[in-house]
Write an enzyme that holds these catalytic residues in place. Structure first.
Site, PDB file in Angstrom:
ATOM      1  N   GLU A  96      11.622  19.163 -23.176  1.00 44.37           N
ATOM      2  CA  GLU A  96      10.789  19.444 -22.121  1.00 44.37           C
ATOM      3  C   GLU A  96      11.501  20.658 -21.427  1.00 44.37           C
ATOM      4  OE1 GLU A  96       8.212  17.780 -21.443  1.00 44.37           O
ATOM      5  OE2 GLU A  96       8.145  15.976 -21.979  1.00 44.37           O
ATOM      6  N   LYS A 103       8.619  23.259 -13.107  1.00 44.63           N
ATOM      7  CA  LYS A 103       7.834  22.556 -13.093  1.00 44.63           C
ATOM      8  C   LYS A 103       7.197  22.536 -11.482  1.00 44.63           C
ATOM      9  CE  LYS A 103       6.611  17.791 -13.455  1.00 44.63           C
ATOM     10  NZ  LYS A 103       6.573  16.498 -14.215  1.00 44.63           N
ATOM     11  N   ARG A 125      -1.931  22.162 -13.551  1.00 44.95           N
ATOM     12  CA  ARG A 125      -0.781  21.326 -13.829  1.00 44.95           C
ATOM     13  C   ARG A 125      -0.920  20.835 -15.464  1.00 44.95           C
ATOM     14  NH1 ARG A 125       1.758  16.364 -10.503  1.00 44.95           N
ATOM     15  NH2 ARG A 125       3.264  15.587 -12.193  1.00 44.95           N
ATOM     16  N   HIS A 163       1.874  12.928 -28.294  1.00 43.29           N
ATOM     17  CA  HIS A 163       1.662  11.566 -27.889  1.00 43.29           C
ATOM     18  C   HIS A 163       1.066  10.827 -29.088  1.00 43.29           C
ATOM     19  CE1 HIS A 163       1.498  11.766 -23.205  1.00 43.29           C
ATOM     20  NE2 HIS A 163       2.790  11.582 -23.575  1.00 43.29           N
ATOM     21  N   ARG A 182       0.869  -1.173  -0.135  1.00 45.28           N
ATOM     22  CA  ARG A 182      -0.081   0.013  -0.039  1.00 45.28           C
ATOM     23  C   ARG A 182       0.980   1.345   0.051  1.00 45.28           C
ATOM     24  NH1 ARG A 182      -3.363  -2.844   3.863  1.00 45.28           N
ATOM     25  NH2 ARG A 182      -5.065  -3.580   3.026  1.00 45.28           N
ATOM     26  N   GLU A 240      -3.470  17.603 -10.864  1.00 45.34           N
ATOM     27  CA  GLU A 240      -3.935  17.939 -12.369  1.00 45.34           C
ATOM     28  C   GLU A 240      -5.241  18.295 -12.315  1.00 45.34           C
ATOM     29  OE1 GLU A 240      -1.503  16.381 -15.514  1.00 45.34           O
ATOM     30  OE2 GLU A 240      -3.361  16.084 -16.753  1.00 45.34           O
ATOM     31  N   ASN A 275       1.221  19.864 -20.213  1.00 47.84           N
ATOM     32  CA  ASN A 275       0.908  18.905 -21.063  1.00 47.84           C
ATOM     33  C   ASN A 275       0.901  19.623 -22.623  1.00 47.84           C
ATOM     34  OD1 ASN A 275       0.194  16.636 -19.448  1.00 47.84           O
ATOM     35  ND2 ASN A 275      -1.901  17.448 -19.300  1.00 47.84           N
ATOM     36  N   LYS A 277       4.075  11.652 -10.611  1.00 47.81           N
ATOM     37  CA  LYS A 277       3.243  10.865 -11.556  1.00 47.81           C
ATOM     38  C   LYS A 277       3.938   9.613 -11.548  1.00 47.81           C
ATOM     39  CE  LYS A 277       0.501  14.244 -14.219  1.00 47.81           C
ATOM     40  NZ  LYS A 277       0.488  14.697 -15.606  1.00 47.81           N
TER      41      LYS A 277
HETATM   42  P1  NAD Z   1      14.186   6.103 -20.779  1.00 46.79           P
HETATM   43  O1  NAD Z   1      14.073   5.855 -19.337  1.00 46.79           O
HETATM   44  O2  NAD Z   1      14.001   5.007 -21.667  1.00 46.79           O
HETATM   45  O3  NAD Z   1      15.864   6.509 -20.981  1.00 46.79           O
HETATM   46  C1  NAD Z   1      16.454   6.326 -22.329  1.00 46.79           C
HETATM   47  C2  NAD Z   1      17.410   5.717 -22.597  1.00 46.79           C
HETATM   48  O4  NAD Z   1      18.720   6.091 -22.075  1.00 46.79           O
HETATM   49  C3  NAD Z   1      17.270   4.245 -22.142  1.00 46.79           C
HETATM   50  O5  NAD Z   1      18.059   3.344 -23.274  1.00 46.79           O
HETATM   51  C4  NAD Z   1      18.216   4.105 -20.869  1.00 46.79           C
HETATM   52  O6  NAD Z   1      18.682   2.852 -20.594  1.00 46.79           O
HETATM   53  C5  NAD Z   1      19.390   5.119 -21.365  1.00 46.79           C
HETATM   54  N1  NAD Z   1      20.015   5.614 -20.135  1.00 46.79           N
HETATM   55  C6  NAD Z   1      19.193   6.523 -19.053  1.00 46.79           C
HETATM   56  N2  NAD Z   1      20.421   6.970 -18.300  1.00 46.79           N
HETATM   57  C7  NAD Z   1      21.565   6.932 -18.925  1.00 46.79           C
HETATM   58  C8  NAD Z   1      22.711   7.419 -18.724  1.00 46.79           C
HETATM   59  N3  NAD Z   1      23.074   8.457 -17.783  1.00 46.79           N
HETATM   60  N4  NAD Z   1      23.749   6.994 -19.752  1.00 46.79           N
HETATM   61  C9  NAD Z   1      23.619   6.144 -20.587  1.00 46.79           C
HETATM   62  N5  NAD Z   1      22.372   5.716 -20.915  1.00 46.79           N
HETATM   63  C10 NAD Z   1      21.208   6.167 -20.071  1.00 46.79           C
HETATM   64  O7  NAD Z   1      13.516   7.484 -21.314  1.00 46.79           O
HETATM   65  P2  NAD Z   1      13.555   8.813 -20.743  1.00 46.79           P
HETATM   66  O8  NAD Z   1      13.273   9.665 -22.002  1.00 46.79           O
HETATM   67  O9  NAD Z   1      14.142   9.182 -19.755  1.00 46.79           O
HETATM   68  O10 NAD Z   1      11.874   8.934 -19.991  1.00 46.79           O
HETATM   69  C11 NAD Z   1      10.799   8.712 -20.952  1.00 46.79           C
HETATM   70  C12 NAD Z   1       9.697   7.974 -20.034  1.00 46.79           C
HETATM   71  O11 NAD Z   1       9.327   9.044 -19.118  1.00 46.79           O
HETATM   72  C13 NAD Z   1       8.478   7.712 -20.793  1.00 46.79           C
HETATM   73  O12 NAD Z   1       7.912   6.410 -20.119  1.00 46.79           O
HETATM   74  C14 NAD Z   1       7.698   8.883 -20.405  1.00 46.79           C
HETATM   75  O13 NAD Z   1       6.050   8.552 -20.356  1.00 46.79           O
HETATM   76  C15 NAD Z   1       8.096   9.322 -18.824  1.00 46.79           C
HETATM   77  N6  NAD Z   1       7.636  10.590 -18.173  1.00 46.79           N
HETATM   78  C16 NAD Z   1       7.178  10.669 -17.007  1.00 46.79           C
HETATM   79  C17 NAD Z   1       6.872  12.046 -16.799  1.00 46.79           C
HETATM   80  C18 NAD Z   1       6.324  11.928 -15.236  1.00 46.79           C
HETATM   81  O14 NAD Z   1       5.849  13.129 -14.875  1.00 46.79           O
HETATM   82  N7  NAD Z   1       6.200  10.797 -14.398  1.00 46.79           N
HETATM   83  C19 NAD Z   1       6.983  13.023 -17.462  1.00 46.79           C
HETATM   84  C20 NAD Z   1       7.683  12.851 -18.579  1.00 46.79           C
HETATM   85  C21 NAD Z   1       8.112  11.611 -19.218  1.00 46.79           C
HETATM   86  N1  GLY Z   2       5.130  15.794 -17.345  1.00 44.92           N
HETATM   87  C1  GLY Z   2       3.675  16.058 -16.942  1.00 44.92           C
HETATM   88  C2  GLY Z   2       3.412  16.290 -15.652  1.00 44.92           C
HETATM   89  O1  GLY Z   2       4.169  16.079 -14.873  1.00 44.92           O
HETATM   90  O2  GLY Z   2       2.206  16.717 -15.118  1.00 44.92           O
END
Ligand code: NAD
Ligand code: GLY
Length: 372
Positions: free
Chosen positions: A187, A231, A245, A256, A123, A241, A249, A145
């Site tokens: 971003e 942010k 917030r 997307h 939980r 949101e 988006n 999130k």
């Molecule tokens: P990711 O986590 O897939 O990382 C991208 C690539 O870089 C992967 O292959 C990873 O293994 C590699 N990598 C990571 N750090 C590294 C480093 N320091 N050195 C070498 N390689 C490295 O992708 P991302 O772009 O970081 O994140 C995308 C995800 O984030 C999506 O799923 C998206 O939905 C999510 N997201 C969430 C929020 C939120 O508010 N929770 C906001 C924006 C995006």
């Molecule tokens: N990436 C959008 C949010 O965190 O609300």
């Protein structure tokens, strides 16, 4: 070292900060056991370091038998319910109780997945986010999130679960592929458009050095800090949101759709760059944005080496259909977060989301696809 404290948990930006993991973890998530969740790319660079600094830096005698690691394959395709279930089973097999904390070491995929494990295990147990991509540093690790993807769409199952702390070490970006680094800049540019256009000037100033010699840890701290503060201020005003917030988006309704239509060949930030330009154009067509806003955003993303137009052959109807399967609609009408001008968003009177008829959006999507 810089600390942002507006969200009730510290977000530390510190080049070399991985060496201080024990301090922040013991201050903010003191636990009997720790489980570091990471992916195989990140593990090869930083897992030993983080694990050692947790054990050796501990003032409370954290021994190696109290630190577990879970390494999953890298990639969005692993941000699933099945992976969540497998990790949860591993924690149960280790005998982890409620006195366990998760350490999410990686990009946004790991942050979202490990965060969702933490949100649901027993939980809810604490998670400390250690983002290692620029995108995760300035966006995904901040704001609580967490989610997994399902066949119905991205982030369709998840929870709000704020981290106990975030440790951002820009030195980890030295190993990040340049394309991933650029993806994160999308971003940062978004934060400039929604709140402070001077952030974009800062991106442009740092770009050459950023891409030429990326052993830049400390030099990146100011840009990352400003972006995180934007942010964090938005999240502090509206964590769940319900209104403001939604400005975060911006670029994401079309982005997307474009990301999914590319079958995830486009990185998240690349699709968001295309989405921001298209949504700014939509805002101009609707008379909401000052003329020139879309051109200014296109200029910023192009200078960051990001795409501004959809790939050849991407059909507008397909993008729209995929946008409709995303979460951003109310009473069946797609909603957008649209800019008024660089640094200011529109839509305050409608809860920061503007409903737009598909026929108007289609015009912009067709222009995007036709490269007009
Ligand atoms: P990711 O986590 O897939 O990382 C991208 C690539 O870089 C992967 O292959 C990873 O293994 C590699 N990598 C990571 N750090 C590294 C480093 N320091 N050195 C070498 N390689 C490295 O992708 P991302 O772009 O970081 O994140 C995308 C995800 O984030 C999506 O799923 C998206 O939905 C999510 N997201 C969430 C929020 C939120 O508010 N929770 C906001 C924006 C995006
Ligand atoms: N990436 C959008 C949010 O965190 O609300």
């Amino acid at each position: 070292m810089r600390t942002i404290d507006t969200l009730g948990y510290p977000i530390v930006v510190s080049s070399g900060g991985l060496a201080e993991v024990a301090r922040i973890v013991e201050e903010r998530a003191p636990s009997h056991r720790y489980v570091i969740i990471t992916d195989d790319n990140v593990a090869s660079h930083y897992l030993d370091h983080v694990s050692a600094s947790l054990i050796e830096g501990s003032g409370r005698g954290v021994t190696s038998d109290r630190v577990h690691t879970v390494v999953i394959p890298a990639g969005e395709e692993h941000k699933t319910r099945e992976r969540w279930s497998a990790i949860t089973d591993t924690l149960l097999a280790y005998g982890c109780g409620r006195d366990t904390a998760i350490i999410a070491l990686g990009g946004g995929v790991i942050g979202d997945l490990a965060g969702f494990v933490a949100a649901t295990y027993m939980r809810g147990i604490p998670v400390v986010q250690i983002p290692t991509t620029l995108l995760a540093m300035v966006d995904a690790s901040v704001g609580g999130k967490t989610a997994v993807d399902t066949p119905a769409g991205k982030n369709t199952v998840g929870a709000f679960h704020p981290p106990a702390a975030v440790m951002i070490d820009p030195a980890t970006l030295a190993s990040l592929p340049a394309r991933e680094l650029r993806s994160g800049l999308a971003e940062v540019i978004k934060h400039g458009v929604i709140a402070d256009r001077s952030v974009i000037d800062e991106v442009e100033a740092i770009m050459p050095a950023l891409l030429a010699a990326r052993a830049l840890g400390a030099a990146l701290e100011p840009m990352i800090e400003r972006s995180v503060r934007i942010k964090a201020d938005v999240v502090a005003a509206d964590e769940r949101e319900l209104g403001l917030r939604k400005v975060l988006n911006f670029g994401h309704t079309i982005g997307h759709g474009v990301e999914a239509a590319s079958d995830y060949v486009l990185l998240h930030g690349e699709a968001i760059a295309i989405g921001m330009v298209a949504e700014a154009r939509l805002a101009e067509n609707l008379g909401i944005a000052t003329v020139g806003t879309a051109a200014a955003i296109e200029d910023a993303v192009t200078r960051a080496g990001l795409p501004s137009r959809a790939p050849d052959g991407m059909a507008a109807d397909r993008v729209l259909a995929l946008m409709r399967s995303d979460k951003k609609q109310r009473r069946g009408v797609l909603e957008y977060s649209l800019p008024k001008r660089m640094g200011e968003m529109a839509g305050e009177s409608s809860g920061w989301a503007i409903a737009v008829d598909d026929s108007i959006a289609l015009e912009v999507l067709r222009a995007l696809a036709n490269r007009e």
